[in-house]
Design a protein around this motif. Structure first.
Motif: not given
Length: 69
Positions: A33-37, A39
């Protein structure tokens, strides 16, 4: 193919690994899974810090003159 390559291919190579080599079963691999940015963190007060306005050029020159003398 040059002769020296053919002669090197005939040399037996015995490799012994210190640790046991684990082979994959050959099944389908799952996609990562791609890492989320992440916040940006908000201040506790909810107010943004205001940047100080840049110093006027005359003030900068005056400060440099005082510093140099």
């Amino acid at each position: 193919m040059p002769r020296y390559f053919r002669e090197d291919c005939r040399i037996p190579v015995d490799i012994e690994f210190k640790e046991k080599v684990e082979k994959d079963t050959g099944g389908k691999k799952k996609k990562k899974k791609k890492k989320s940015k992440k916040k940006k963190k908000k201040d506790d007060d909810g107010e943004k810090k205001k940047k100080e306005p840049p110093q006027p050029f005359d003030q900068k020159v005056q400060l440099m003159d005082n510093y140099m003398n």
